[in-house]
Scaffold this motif. Structure first.
Motif, short mmCIF file in Angstrom:
data_model
loop_
_atom_site.label_atom_id
_atom_site.label_comp_id
_atom_site.label_asym_id
_atom_site.label_seq_id
_atom_site.Cartn_x
_atom_site.Cartn_y
_atom_site.Cartn_z
N THR A 67 -59.86 7.60 10.03
CA THR A 67 -60.50 8.51 9.22
C THR A 67 -60.74 8.00 7.96
O THR A 67 -61.44 8.76 7.11
CB THR A 67 -59.44 9.68 9.13
N GLY A 68 -60.24 6.85 7.62
CA GLY A 68 -60.56 6.02 6.43
C GLY A 68 -59.59 6.57 5.15
O GLY A 68 -59.95 6.29 4.08
N THR A 69 -58.23 7.34 5.56
CA THR A 69 -57.36 7.41 4.53
C THR A 69 -56.80 6.13 4.11
O THR A 69 -56.32 6.32 3.02
CB THR A 69 -56.19 8.20 5.17
N TYR A 87 -62.14 4.75 -1.67
CA TYR A 87 -63.66 4.77 -1.80
C TYR A 87 -64.23 5.04 -3.17
O TYR A 87 -63.47 5.58 -3.93
CB TYR A 87 -64.39 5.72 -0.67
N TRP A 99 -55.27 6.40 13.51
CA TRP A 99 -55.79 7.60 13.22
C TRP A 99 -56.17 7.46 11.72
O TRP A 99 -57.26 7.64 11.31
CB TRP A 99 -54.61 8.66 13.05
N GLN A 157 -52.69 11.78 3.16
CA GLN A 157 -53.25 10.39 2.42
C GLN A 157 -52.13 9.28 2.27
O GLN A 157 -52.42 8.35 2.07
CB GLN A 157 -54.16 10.74 1.01
N LEU A 173 -63.84 13.47 -3.28
CA LEU A 173 -63.81 14.10 -2.00
C LEU A 173 -62.50 13.94 -1.21
O LEU A 173 -61.82 12.87 -1.65
CB LEU A 173 -64.86 13.61 -0.92
N PHE A 174 -61.85 14.58 -0.18
CA PHE A 174 -60.78 14.40 0.60
C PHE A 174 -61.02 13.34 1.52
O PHE A 174 -61.78 13.87 2.45
CB PHE A 174 -60.12 15.60 1.09
N PRO A 175 -60.63 12.26 1.49
CA PRO A 175 -61.13 11.12 2.37
C PRO A 175 -60.70 11.43 3.85
O PRO A 175 -61.45 10.76 4.75
CB PRO A 175 -60.48 9.74 1.87
N HIS A 176 -59.72 12.06 4.09
CA HIS A 176 -59.43 12.20 5.55
C HIS A 176 -59.97 13.17 6.16
O HIS A 176 -59.90 13.76 7.28
CB HIS A 176 -57.74 12.34 5.48
N PHE A 177 -60.79 14.15 5.40
CA PHE A 177 -61.60 15.25 5.95
C PHE A 177 -63.02 14.84 6.36
O PHE A 177 -63.60 13.88 5.34
CB PHE A 177 -61.65 16.28 4.83
N PRO A 233 -65.89 10.69 4.28
CA PRO A 233 -66.64 10.33 3.09
C PRO A 233 -67.06 8.71 3.05
O PRO A 233 -67.95 8.46 2.54
CB PRO A 233 -65.61 10.69 2.14
N GLN A 248 -56.94 13.39 -6.61
CA GLN A 248 -57.12 14.17 -5.48
C GLN A 248 -56.45 15.56 -5.92
O GLN A 248 -56.82 16.59 -5.43
CB GLN A 248 -56.48 13.56 -4.55
#
Ligand SMILES: Nc1ncnc2c1ncn2[C@@H]1O[C@H](COP(=O)(O)OP(=O)(O)OP(=O)(O)O)[C@@H](O)[C@H]1O
Ligand SMILES: [Mg+2]
Lengths: 254, 223
Positions: free
Chosen positions: B217-219, B223, B213, B140, A98-102, A144, B118
């Motif tokens: 968002t967890g960038t 994970y 930010w 990212q 998954l795209f982690p920033h979305f 995510p 990605q």
């Protein structure tokens, strides 16, 4: 729906896939089983040309993937043509990707808006419907990393479905999950199968292959060893290599 | 020493004017150099040697020569070759060329920090390369890119003082002109230093905002 003809894929001098031919009918669930390194992922990646095949033909819904015929002559597809083919082929990965920033919702609406040209509103409606369908109606706005593996994988399935693909390629989609999370993802896949989605599924879940697949193929060393309905191939394999593989995997399953 | 900060009341319009030029110059360089740097970063790891090799050579050369020399080449060297630019655009062009390669290395490191899967996931969905870069990959890179990006941006801010050499009326140059007339170099230069510090502070605040930010968002966590 999907035809793979004499597929060969070579990485340098390593032949990963050799002379593989598969035929998947519309609405069929087609399971690919085999040991690690036998070439299962490579077969799937060749179907949507994430890895361009070394030789062989791929047909999806009557159209050749990766090769275009113009004026009686064949040429490699341009990047734009390849993108159109890929839009018709959904793919779900072992590690979700998954795209982690979305958020979950943003993951699902991105491609329909960018590739299909859907308006944001239509894409959001579609995404909510699909996330509902995979049981994540309350997780639209989660990123995510705040979701469990099983939830992430269900978002990834919704993301692929949002392109309204003709076929779904699923590569060991439950292998990275904790055992207690496997069922929720298999459940979604069973629903998809019941709703008539054509699926190519690489899996180590023999119970899933037995109960859901219409056809099972066993690959070893990049070649198809044996192919047939699960009732035959899993219960009464003909080839010694298939028998050995099944014995090994059933022992570790139990 | 007999300090007289009352002089500020007299000199502030000139220093303010100089500050505005410094800000404009810094922003112009960042706005021009950043997208170029992304292209440099993508090109540096291109599969095509015809793209990769010239960029590697240019990167090595440009990052190895003094920025003032690049400025002189643009301002004094190009007019005979038919390209005569005013001081401000000369400074923008020179610093953009120079910084595109510094920032290029920053973004390159950032791109390498994003898992290749990605790209694969975006490809499988049929996304265009440009959209993949802008929407999926670059955001990212933020956690890896932001600290070095801001520290280079600070270099740009300080580096704008070099433009005084080709008569761009930025803050350092304004401060010099003012103290020459007022005979108050210490006070005037201290005020200029404070203004630079405040502008630096703004850049650092941007960095913290970006890091928050990314954390939200967890960038910043795989994970
Ligand atoms: N990009 C690549 N470059 C070089 N070799 C590769 C590449 N991808 C796969 N291979 C090799 O091709 C062979 C088949 O790999 P593949 O990933 O298709 O196997 P698999 O059946 O999916 O295995 P697993 O069950 O571990 O996922 C392996 O020997 C692997 O090392
Ligand atoms: Mg695999």
């Amino acid at each position: 729906m999907v035809e793979v003809r004499n597929l060969k894929k070579q990485f340098g001098s390593l032949v990963a896939v050799e002379d593989v031919s598969l035929s998947v009918k519309a609405g069929e669930v087609f399971a690919i089983i085999g040991a690690s390194g036998s070439g299962k992922s490579t077969i799937l990646k060749c179907i949507n040309f994430l890895e361009p095949p070394t030789a062989g033909e791929i047909w999806v819904d009557g159209r050749r993937v990766g090769v275009v015929q113009t004026g009686g002559r064949l040429r490699p597809a341009r990047a734009s043509e390849l993108r159109l083919s890929r839009a018709e082929i959904g793919m779900v990965f072992q590690n979700f990707n998954l795209f982690p920033h979305f958020t979950a919702l943003q993951n699902v609406i991105e491609a329909p808006m960018a590739v299909r040209g859907l308006s944001r509103r239509d894409a959001v409606d579609l995404a909510k419907e699909l996330l509902d369908r995979v049981g994540l109606g309350d997780k639209f706005d989660e990123h995510p990393r705040r979701l469990s593996g099983g939830q992430q994988q269900r978002v990834a399935i919704a993301r692929a479905l949002a392109m309204r693909p003709k076929v779904m390629l699923m590569d060991e989609v439950t292998s990275a999950l904790d055992p207690e999370l496997v069922e929720e993802v298999l459940g979604v896949m069973k629903t998809l199968a019941r709703d008539g989605m054509t699926m190519l599924v690489v899996t180590h879940e023999m119970a899933f292959a037995r109960d859901v697949a219409n056809s099972v193929v066993f690959v070893d060393g990049g070649r198809v060893v044996e192919q047939g309905p699960p009732s035959e191939l899993l219960r009464a394999p003909q080839e010694a290599r298939t028998k050995a593989f099944l014995q090994r995997i059933l022992r570790t399953d139990a | 020493m007999n300090l007289d900060f009352g002089i500020i009341a007299v000199v502030w319009p000139a220093l303010l004017q100089g500050s505005l030029v410094t800000i404009q110059l810094t922003l112009a360089v960042l706005v021009c150099a950043t997208p170029l740097a992304v292209l440099v970063a993508l090109g540096r790891d291109s599969r095509l040697p015809a793209v990769r090799l010239p960029l590697a050579v240019m990167s090595a050369i440009l990052r190895g020569i003094p920025p003032l020399l690049v400025l002189f080449i643009v301002f004094f060297g190009l007019p005979p070759a038919g390209l005569a630019l005013d001081p401000f655009p000369s400074a923008v062009l020179a610093m953009t060329c120079y910084m595109a390669f510094y920032f290029g290395e920053v973004f390159r490191g950032g791109l390498q920090s994003v898992p290749p899967d990605q790209w694969r996931a975006a490809d499988a969905l049929g996304l265009k390369r440009s959209r993949t870069v802008v929407r999926i990959i670059l955001p990212q890179t933020l956690p890896a890119v932001l600290p070095p990006y801001i520290s280079h941006a600070t270099e740009v801010l300080k580096g704008t003082a070099l433009a005084t050499a080709v008569a761009v009326p930025e803050l350092t140059s304004a401060a010099r002109q003012v103290f020459v007339v007022t005979f108050r170099p210490f006070e005037v230069l201290m005020v200029a230093a404070v203004i630079y510090a405040v502008l630096d502070g703004i850049l650092l605040a941007l960095q913290h905002a970006g890091e928050r930010w990314a954390a939200r968002t967890g960038t910043s966590t795989r994970y």
